[in-house]
Motif scaffolding. Structure first.
Motif, PDB file in Angstrom:
ATOM      1  N   PHE A   1       0.266  14.429  13.803  1.00  0.00           N
ATOM      2  CA  PHE A   1       0.512  13.008  13.959  1.00  0.00           C
ATOM      3  C   PHE A   1       1.896  12.661  13.409  1.00  0.00           C
ATOM      4  CE2 PHE A   1      -4.041  13.570  12.997  1.00  0.00           C
ATOM      5  CZ  PHE A   1      -4.611  13.077  14.161  1.00  0.00           C
ATOM      6  N   THR A   2       2.497  11.639  13.999  1.00  0.00           N
ATOM      7  CA  THR A   2       3.673  11.012  13.404  1.00  0.00           C
ATOM      8  C   THR A   2       3.236   9.626  12.960  1.00  0.00           C
ATOM      9  OG1 THR A   2       5.194  12.225  14.837  1.00  0.00           O
ATOM     10  CG2 THR A   2       6.038  10.217  13.779  1.00  0.00           C
ATOM     11  N   VAL A   3       3.386   9.352  11.666  1.00  0.00           N
ATOM     12  CA  VAL A   3       2.899   8.087  11.104  1.00  0.00           C
ATOM     13  C   VAL A   3       4.076   7.277  10.584  1.00  0.00           C
ATOM     14  CG1 VAL A   3       1.467   7.016   9.328  1.00  0.00           C
ATOM     15  CG2 VAL A   3       0.681   9.111  10.467  1.00  0.00           C
ATOM     16  N   PHE A   4       4.189   6.050  11.076  1.00  0.00           N
ATOM     17  CA  PHE A   4       5.146   5.088  10.532  1.00  0.00           C
ATOM     18  C   PHE A   4       4.383   4.267   9.493  1.00  0.00           C
ATOM     19  CE2 PHE A   4       6.567   5.909  14.939  1.00  0.00           C
ATOM     20  CZ  PHE A   4       7.784   6.509  14.642  1.00  0.00           C
ATOM     21  N   ALA A   5       4.618   4.560   8.230  1.00  0.00           N
ATOM     22  CA  ALA A   5       3.777   4.048   7.144  1.00  0.00           C
ATOM     23  C   ALA A   5       4.398   2.819   6.488  1.00  0.00           C
ATOM     24  CB  ALA A   5       3.572   5.146   6.092  1.00  0.00           C
ATOM     25  N   PRO A   6       3.794   1.650   6.659  1.00  0.00           N
ATOM     26  CA  PRO A   6       4.324   0.457   5.993  1.00  0.00           C
ATOM     27  C   PRO A   6       4.185   0.582   4.469  1.00  0.00           C
ATOM     28  CG  PRO A   6       2.835  -0.142   7.785  1.00  0.00           C
ATOM     29  CD  PRO A   6       2.643   1.320   7.534  1.00  0.00           C
ATOM     30  N   SER A   7       5.231   0.196   3.772  1.00  0.00           N
ATOM     31  CA  SER A   7       5.196   0.205   2.312  1.00  0.00           C
ATOM     32  C   SER A   7       4.308  -0.934   1.809  1.00  0.00           C
ATOM     33  CB  SER A   7       6.606   0.042   1.756  1.00  0.00           C
ATOM     34  OG  SER A   7       7.118  -1.246   2.115  1.00  0.00           O
ATOM     35  N   ASN A   8       4.000  -0.895   0.523  1.00  0.00           N
ATOM     36  CA  ASN A   8       3.240  -2.005  -0.070  1.00  0.00           C
ATOM     37  C   ASN A   8       3.949  -3.330   0.139  1.00  0.00           C
ATOM     38  OD1 ASN A   8       1.312  -0.235  -0.936  1.00  0.00           O
ATOM     39  ND2 ASN A   8       1.842  -0.336  -3.104  1.00  0.00           N
ATOM     40  N   ASP A   9       5.277  -3.334  -0.027  1.00  0.00           N
ATOM     41  CA  ASP A   9       6.039  -4.577   0.153  1.00  0.00           C
ATOM     42  C   ASP A   9       5.893  -5.102   1.584  1.00  0.00           C
ATOM     43  OD1 ASP A   9       6.897  -4.553  -2.458  1.00  0.00           O
ATOM     44  OD2 ASP A   9       8.850  -3.647  -2.006  1.00  0.00           O
ATOM     45  N   ALA A  10       5.820  -4.174   2.543  1.00  0.00           N
ATOM     46  CA  ALA A  10       5.655  -4.587   3.948  1.00  0.00           C
ATOM     47  C   ALA A  10       4.318  -5.282   4.142  1.00  0.00           C
ATOM     48  CB  ALA A  10       5.755  -3.370   4.860  1.00  0.00           C
ATOM     49  N   PHE A  11       3.269  -4.754   3.525  1.00  0.00           N
ATOM     50  CA  PHE A  11       1.951  -5.381   3.650  1.00  0.00           C
ATOM     51  C   PHE A  11       1.894  -6.710   2.913  1.00  0.00           C
ATOM     52  CE2 PHE A  11       0.221  -1.187   4.947  1.00  0.00           C
ATOM     53  CZ  PHE A  11      -0.536  -1.604   6.027  1.00  0.00           C
ATOM     54  N   VAL A  12       2.533  -6.803   1.756  1.00  0.00           N
ATOM     55  CA  VAL A  12       2.557  -8.073   1.013  1.00  0.00           C
ATOM     56  C   VAL A  12       3.248  -9.149   1.849  1.00  0.00           C
ATOM     57  CG1 VAL A  12       3.527  -9.246  -1.002  1.00  0.00           C
ATOM     58  CG2 VAL A  12       2.430  -7.012  -1.274  1.00  0.00           C
ATOM     59  N   SER A  13       4.330  -8.776   2.508  1.00  0.00           N
ATOM     60  CA  SER A  13       5.040  -9.734   3.373  1.00  0.00           C
ATOM     61  C   SER A  13       4.148 -10.175   4.539  1.00  0.00           C
ATOM     62  CB  SER A  13       6.322  -9.106   3.920  1.00  0.00           C
ATOM     63  OG  SER A  13       7.236  -8.857   2.878  1.00  0.00           O
ATOM     64  N   LEU A  14       3.362  -9.236   5.083  1.00  0.00           N
ATOM     65  CA  LEU A  14       2.461  -9.585   6.185  1.00  0.00           C
ATOM     66  C   LEU A  14       1.387 -10.567   5.725  1.00  0.00           C
ATOM     67  CD1 LEU A  14       1.470  -9.129   9.104  1.00  0.00           C
ATOM     68  CD2 LEU A  14       0.021  -7.294   8.199  1.00  0.00           C
ATOM     69  N   LEU A  15       0.822 -10.337   4.544  1.00  0.00           N
ATOM     70  CA  LEU A  15      -0.202 -11.250   4.023  1.00  0.00           C
ATOM     71  C   LEU A  15       0.365 -12.657   3.881  1.00  0.00           C
ATOM     72  CD1 LEU A  15      -1.889  -9.032   1.255  1.00  0.00           C
ATOM     73  CD2 LEU A  15      -2.640  -9.403   3.621  1.00  0.00           C
ATOM     74  N   SER A  16       1.612 -12.724   3.407  1.00  0.00           N
ATOM     75  CA  SER A  16       2.257 -14.033   3.261  1.00  0.00           C
ATOM     76  C   SER A  16       2.498 -14.660   4.634  1.00  0.00           C
ATOM     77  CB  SER A  16       3.583 -13.872   2.517  1.00  0.00           C
ATOM     78  OG  SER A  16       4.278 -15.092   2.438  1.00  0.00           O
ATOM     79  N   GLU A  17       2.920 -13.844   5.581  1.00  0.00           N
ATOM     80  CA  GLU A  17       3.192 -14.317   6.938  1.00  0.00           C
ATOM     81  C   GLU A  17       1.925 -14.866   7.592  1.00  0.00           C
ATOM     82  OE1 GLU A  17       4.542 -12.212  11.157  1.00  0.00           O
ATOM     83  OE2 GLU A  17       5.087 -11.268   9.249  1.00  0.00           O
ATOM     84  N   LEU A  18       0.787 -14.217   7.340  1.00  0.00           N
ATOM     85  CA  LEU A  18      -0.483 -14.630   7.935  1.00  0.00           C
ATOM     86  C   LEU A  18      -1.226 -15.648   7.073  1.00  0.00           C
ATOM     87  CD1 LEU A  18      -1.822 -11.161   9.188  1.00  0.00           C
ATOM     88  CD2 LEU A  18      -0.551 -12.901  10.476  1.00  0.00           C
ATOM     89  N   ASN A  19      -0.659 -15.927   5.897  1.00  0.00           N
ATOM     90  CA  ASN A  19      -1.259 -16.884   4.957  1.00  0.00           C
ATOM     91  C   ASN A  19      -2.685 -16.479   4.582  1.00  0.00           C
ATOM     92  OD1 ASN A  19      -1.197 -19.178   3.313  1.00  0.00           O
ATOM     93  ND2 ASN A  19      -2.076 -20.495   4.906  1.00  0.00           N
TER      94      ASN A  19
END
Length: 330
Positions: free
Chosen positions: A224-242
């Motif tokens: 597999f080739t995995v593009f792995a979001p960092s923790n900061d990427a997920f935190v930004s997504l949570l904020s984006e989705l409120n």
């Protein structure tokens, strides 16, 4: 009688390796009378007889008597006993396939071309380096180290005796054999990817379950080739989705998001990534190698973190990205 026979064989191997290393004490390359102490000699001086037997069984003694330099993380006798008990391998009776496996495991403890002391590792703090072991297409496997609480390797093995120096490198004794790493190894050992691990585990709880964890933990799966979001990427997504956590979403949605980060049946290192369409398990995204970015179907752009690419496991490769990719949004 079986125990006595194995002991005699181990003693024979020990004497054989001693004989081989003794021949290297007056290496012609170092001039007459100049004594060399290779990493193999250092292993023997520290009574690492199981390592000596494994090196002899896989033909690696002469390799580690070479010029180097080598940084060797040498498993203790107890560590080897645990491995042999867990796998049922017999160093005195290896099949061709088993010998290749043990050889690759041993090479996963060797960094070629570097003489890394414990202070060098501590100065770095944490990070990735390559070992002499190889992956699906001959790529060198990665090794993750952290020094927040001693020197820990791939989240499973700890240095117990550091900085045993040789003329062709340095030996650090470790308490556990460092198994060939999977994608799961790197995801779980690096705290900066902990939210990704949580997302995979959460998606697994759906019905029907999606066996992400077991799949990326399987050394024979993929690649597999995995593009792995960092923790900061997920935190930004949570904020984006409120929202406060990924568990605020249903498992089907999280699964759909994760699939856009996985390419099946491909081990694509950064220099093999081409500008254009990249087909993931979820659908197509686009790559731009001019600025090293990925763009999802919603025109959201994620940067590939150039210092965290080509994290190579036995079942695939991981590239860390700074933005979570999303499926098409209505």
């Amino acid at each position: 009688m079986k125990i006595i026979s194995k002991t005699l064989k181990l003693i024979a191997v020990f004497i054989m390796v001693l004989g081989i290393t003794a021949c290297s004490d007056d290496d012609d390359n170092n001039g007459p009378g100049v004594q060399t102490t290779t990493v193999v000699d250092v292993a023997l001086e520290n009574n690492l007889t199981s390592l000596a037997a494994a090196l002899e069984a896989t033909g690696l003694v002469s390799t580690l008597q070479g010029t180097g330099p080598f940084t060797v993380f040498a498993p203790s006798n107890a560590a080897f006993t645990d491995l042999l008990n867990a796998t049922g391998l017999d160093l005195n009776n290896l099949s061709t396939e088993e010998e290749a496996l043990v050889r690759n495991i041993l090479l996963n403890h060797v960094i070629v071309g570097a003489n890394l002391s414990s202070s060098d590792l501590v100065a770095t703090g944490s990070g990735y380096t390559n070992t002499a072991a190889t992956g699906p297409n001959g790529e060198n496997l990665s090794l993750y180290f952290t020094t927040s609480n001693g020197v820990e390797l791939n989240g499973m093995s700890n240095v117990t005796s550091a900085d045993n120096t040789a003329t062709n490198g340095i030996v650090h004794i470790v308490d556990t054999v460092i198994n060939l790493p999977t994608i799961a190894t790197f995801a779980t050992s690096n705290d900066a990817l902990s939210i990704l691990v949580d997302a995979l585990a959460y998606a697994d709880t759906g019905s029907p379950t999606v066996p992400y964890i077991s799949t990326v933990s399987n050394a024979e799966a993929g690649p597999f080739t995995v593009f792995a979001p960092s923790n900061d990427a997920f935190v930004s997504l949570l904020s984006e989705l409120n929202i406060n956590a990924l568990s605020d979403l249903d498992t089907t949605t999280v699964d759909a998001v994760l699939t856009y980060h996985i390419v099946n049946n491909a081990n694509v290192q950064s220099d093999e990534l081409a500008t254009g369409t990249v087909t993931t398990l979820g659908g197509d995204i686009s790559a731009d190698t001019n600025n090293f970015t990925l763009t999802d179907p919603n025109s959201r752009v994620s940067n590939i973190v150039t210092t965290l690419v080509n994290i190579q496991g036995i079942n695939g490769v991981v590239h860390v990205i700074d933005t979570v990719l999303l499926p098409p949004q209505s």
